[in-house]
Scaffold this active site. Structure first.
Site, PDB file in Angstrom:
ATOM      1  N   HIS A  97       4.712  -1.768   7.375  1.00 32.15           N
ATOM      2  CA  HIS A  97       5.221  -0.436   7.725  1.00 32.15           C
ATOM      3  C   HIS A  97       5.875  -0.436   9.115  1.00 32.15           C
ATOM      4  CE1 HIS A  97       2.554   0.896   4.476  1.00 32.15           C
ATOM      5  NE2 HIS A  97       3.124   2.083   4.524  1.00 32.15           N
ATOM      6  N   CYS A 121       1.905  -5.424  10.113  1.00 32.02           N
ATOM      7  CA  CYS A 121       1.855  -4.460   9.010  1.00 32.02           C
ATOM      8  C   CYS A 121       3.299  -4.214   8.608  1.00 32.02           C
ATOM      9  CB  CYS A 121       1.193  -3.153   9.450  1.00 32.02           C
ATOM     10  SG  CYS A 121       1.286  -1.837   8.206  1.00 32.02           S
ATOM     11  N   SER A 134       0.816  -1.210   0.000  1.00 30.41           N
ATOM     12  CA  SER A 134       0.000   0.000   0.000  1.00 30.41           C
ATOM     13  C   SER A 134       0.850   1.261   0.000  1.00 30.41           C
ATOM     14  CB  SER A 134      -0.916   0.016   1.226  1.00 30.41           C
ATOM     15  OG  SER A 134      -0.144   0.055   2.417  1.00 30.41           O
ATOM     16  N   CYS A 158       2.033  -6.673   1.996  1.00 34.65           N
ATOM     17  CA  CYS A 158       1.094  -5.818   2.720  1.00 34.65           C
ATOM     18  C   CYS A 158       0.147  -6.743   3.461  1.00 34.65           C
ATOM     19  CB  CYS A 158       0.333  -4.932   1.735  1.00 34.65           C
ATOM     20  SG  CYS A 158      -1.035  -3.994   2.455  1.00 34.65           S
TER      21      CYS A 158
END
Length: 272
Positions: free
Chosen positions: A187, A185, A11, A74
């Protein structure tokens, strides 16, 4: 076929944590990365939107770069789109949830595992299901942390505010008794140091990048698709958002810019 690239999609910039590990474990493989930073975060979006966007990235890589493997780096997209894409495409497709779950089970001592992720990932219970399918009797604590992805994408994680945002987000997880925390996640590993400081040294922090790269290596080897070329691979990174911001975050995460960064538009690339 052997010299065709591995496609990595996310994403936004989070999948760089997985791409970095693939590059480390498979140094001969070329990576084509697509980060949909313009439409990030996926966490609060409708499932049909996440499915559509994930297909757009996959279709772009198949049509324009003829990838030999797709890594959905993701967690939200893995939870929502992996099964459909895997069943449809004729190339290997892997996600990041099963590898992360396997690693956590290897590490935990008290059988109490925490999972943090986006709202969609936590709502899907994909990690809980993966963990319990691998080992019954685990206690799984899940927590949505919607502030963390926008924080990482903004690039402001480079300053001291990271500890504050992590504390505000993870406070409910602090006293649950877990000894292992899955960063659900891709990130979140960018904030790993802050997360480790907040949770304490007695909690093992798990990101799925290492195990995902290992799975990619195993599958490519089994299918005879490993690149045998002696030429150094040339990696390319595409972003649907601001190129400079993407470059800054990539340079900080890798310590250098690992390939050229270009912008791409994905809207209407794929229509279901």
């Amino acid at each position: 076929m052997l010299d065709q690239p591995i496609g990595v999609i996310d994403s936004g910039v989070g999948g760089l944590t997985v791409a970095k590990e693939i590059m480390r474990q498979l140094p001969k493989e070329k990576i084509i990365y697509v980060g949909d930073t313009k439409r990030c975060p996926y966490g609060p979006r409708k499932e049909e939107e996440v499915l559509q966007y994930t297909w757009e990235m996959a279709h772009y890589l198949l049509r324009h770069h003829h990838i030999k493997m797709l890594v959905i780096a993701c967690n939200t997209a893995t939870a929502i789109a992996l099964d459909e894409i895997k069943a449809t495409l004729d190339i290997p497709v892997i996600g990041v949830i099963q590898p992360g779950a396997r690693t956590a089970i290897k590490v935990t001592n008290n059988q109490q595992i925490g999972v943090i992720g986006t709202a969609n990932t936590i709502k899907s219970e994909a990690y809980k299901e993966a963990l319990l399918s691998l080992k019954a009797g685990l206690a799984v604590q899940s927590l949505a942390c919607p502030l963390l992805v926008p924080f990482v994408e903004s690039g402001t994680f480079l300053d001291q505010t990271a500890d504050e945002v992590v504390k505000d987000s993870l406070e409910p997880m602090k006293e649950t008794g877990i000894d292992t925390l899955i960063l659900g996640c891709t990130h979140y590993p960018i904030l790993k140091e802050s997360i480790q400081r907040f949770m304490g040294s007695d909690v093992s922090i798990i990101s799925s990048g290492d195990e995902t790269a290992r799975e990619a290596s195993t599958i490519l080897s089994y299918k005879g698709l490993l690149n045998t070329s002696q030429e150094a691979p040339v990696h390319t990174f595409y972003t649907t958002g601001q190129q400079q911001n993407f470059e800054n975050i990539a340079r900080d995460w890798f310590g250098y810019l690992p390939g050229k960064v270009e912008t791409v538009s994905l809207e209407h690339v794929y229509q279901q």
